[in-house]
Design a protein around this motif. Structure first.
Motif, PDB file in Angstrom:
ATOM      1  N   ALA A  78       1.793  12.331  -9.544  1.00 19.85           N
ATOM      2  CA  ALA A  78       0.992  13.552  -9.439  1.00 19.85           C
ATOM      3  C   ALA A  78       1.859  14.783  -9.184  1.00 19.85           C
ATOM      4  O   ALA A  78       1.347  15.867  -9.007  1.00 19.85           O
ATOM      5  N   GLY A  79       3.152  14.603  -9.114  1.00 23.65           N
ATOM      6  CA  GLY A  79       4.045  15.735  -8.914  1.00 23.65           C
ATOM      7  C   GLY A  79       4.615  15.826  -7.520  1.00 23.65           C
ATOM      8  O   GLY A  79       5.324  16.769  -7.208  1.00 23.65           O
ATOM      9  N   GLY A  80       4.281  14.859  -6.658  1.00 25.43           N
ATOM     10  CA  GLY A  80       4.872  14.813  -5.325  1.00 25.43           C
ATOM     11  C   GLY A  80       4.404  15.887  -4.382  1.00 25.43           C
ATOM     12  O   GLY A  80       5.069  16.180  -3.405  1.00 25.43           O
ATOM     13  N   SER A  81       3.242  16.480  -4.644  1.00 24.31           N
ATOM     14  CA  SER A  81       2.786  17.568  -3.788  1.00 24.31           C
ATOM     15  C   SER A  81       2.167  17.078  -2.488  1.00 24.31           C
ATOM     16  O   SER A  81       2.030  17.832  -1.547  1.00 24.31           O
ATOM     17  N   GLU A  82       1.772  15.817  -2.424  1.00 18.47           N
ATOM     18  CA  GLU A  82       1.153  15.274  -1.217  1.00 18.47           C
ATOM     19  C   GLU A  82       2.195  14.543  -0.382  1.00 18.47           C
ATOM     20  O   GLU A  82       3.168  14.029  -0.883  1.00 18.47           O
ATOM     21  N   ALA A  83       1.973  14.505   0.897  1.00 18.57           N
ATOM     22  CA  ALA A  83       2.801  13.700   1.794  1.00 18.57           C
ATOM     23  C   ALA A  83       1.978  12.509   2.239  1.00 18.57           C
ATOM     24  O   ALA A  83       0.760  12.542   2.222  1.00 18.57           O
ATOM     25  N   MET A  84       2.650  11.435   2.647  1.00 19.10           N
ATOM     26  CA  MET A  84       1.943  10.281   3.163  1.00 19.10           C
ATOM     27  C   MET A  84       1.174  10.698   4.411  1.00 19.10           C
ATOM     28  O   MET A  84       1.648  11.525   5.183  1.00 19.10           O
ATOM     29  N   PRO A  85      -0.017  10.140   4.620  1.00 14.15           N
ATOM     30  CA  PRO A  85      -0.788  10.489   5.811  1.00 14.15           C
ATOM     31  C   PRO A  85       0.026  10.223   7.076  1.00 14.15           C
ATOM     32  O   PRO A  85       0.685   9.201   7.206  1.00 14.15           O
ATOM     33  N   ALA A 121       0.831  -1.200   0.000  1.00 17.45           N
ATOM     34  CA  ALA A 121       0.000   0.000   0.000  1.00 17.45           C
ATOM     35  C   ALA A 121       0.871   1.258   0.000  1.00 17.45           C
ATOM     36  O   ALA A 121       0.583   2.226  -0.717  1.00 17.45           O
ATOM     37  N   ILE A 122       1.951   1.244   0.779  1.00 15.66           N
ATOM     38  CA  ILE A 122       2.867   2.386   0.803  1.00 15.66           C
ATOM     39  C   ILE A 122       3.507   2.584  -0.566  1.00 15.66           C
ATOM     40  O   ILE A 122       3.632   3.708  -1.055  1.00 15.66           O
ATOM     41  N   VAL A 123       3.908   1.489  -1.206  1.00 15.57           N
ATOM     42  CA  VAL A 123       4.528   1.571  -2.531  1.00 15.57           C
ATOM     43  C   VAL A 123       3.556   2.183  -3.535  1.00 15.57           C
ATOM     44  O   VAL A 123       3.910   3.105  -4.274  1.00 15.57           O
ATOM     45  N   PHE A 124       2.320   1.687  -3.560  1.00 10.09           N
ATOM     46  CA  PHE A 124       1.341   2.221  -4.508  1.00 10.09           C
ATOM     47  C   PHE A 124       1.007   3.674  -4.216  1.00 10.09           C
ATOM     48  O   PHE A 124       0.868   4.485  -5.132  1.00 10.09           O
ATOM     49  N   TYR A 125       0.897   4.021  -2.954  1.00 11.03           N
ATOM     50  CA  TYR A 125       0.610   5.410  -2.588  1.00 11.03           C
ATOM     51  C   TYR A 125       1.759   6.315  -3.023  1.00 11.03           C
ATOM     52  O   TYR A 125       1.534   7.377  -3.612  1.00 11.03           O
TER      53      TYR A 125
END
Length: 102
Positions: A89-96, A78-82
């Motif tokens: 998407a450009g890396g704008s999000e961080a993992m929860p 799940a971490i790999v897919f996220y």
């Protein structure tokens, strides 16, 4: 409990939790680029089969350790897919739950 059962638990615990440092690193660095999806999927299949074998033979060390191992590998997948989705998407999000770098 027989000594062979203790041996099974010890071996299972060590191999089951060997993936925890990888999960922790991928979560902390927010990078899972070097993790092979194919390898993780193969491990999930193998651990699931070992768990089923444990159920059939009523071998609790096999059921418990491989069941937990399966869940840990699914977490890693799940971490790999996220991570890969975020990277595309450009890396704008961080993992929860992760903290942004200061």
């Amino acid at each position: 409990m027989e000594s062979s059962e203790w041996l099974g638990y010890c071996a299972g615990i060590l191999t089951t939790f060997a993936v925890v440092p990888q999960i922790r690193k991928a979560w902390k660095t927010r990078c899972a680029d070097d993790i092979s999806v194919f390898t993780v999927c193969m491990l999930i299949c193998g651990l699931s089969l070992w768990t089923a074998y444990g159920v059939v033979t009523k071998a609790w060390p096999i059921i418990i350790t491989n069941g937990i191992g399966t869940l840990l590998q699914v977490s890693l997948l799940a971490i790999v897919f996220y991570d890969r989705r975020v990277s595309r998407a450009g890396g704008s999000e961080a993992m929860p739950g992760s903290r942004p770098d200061n």
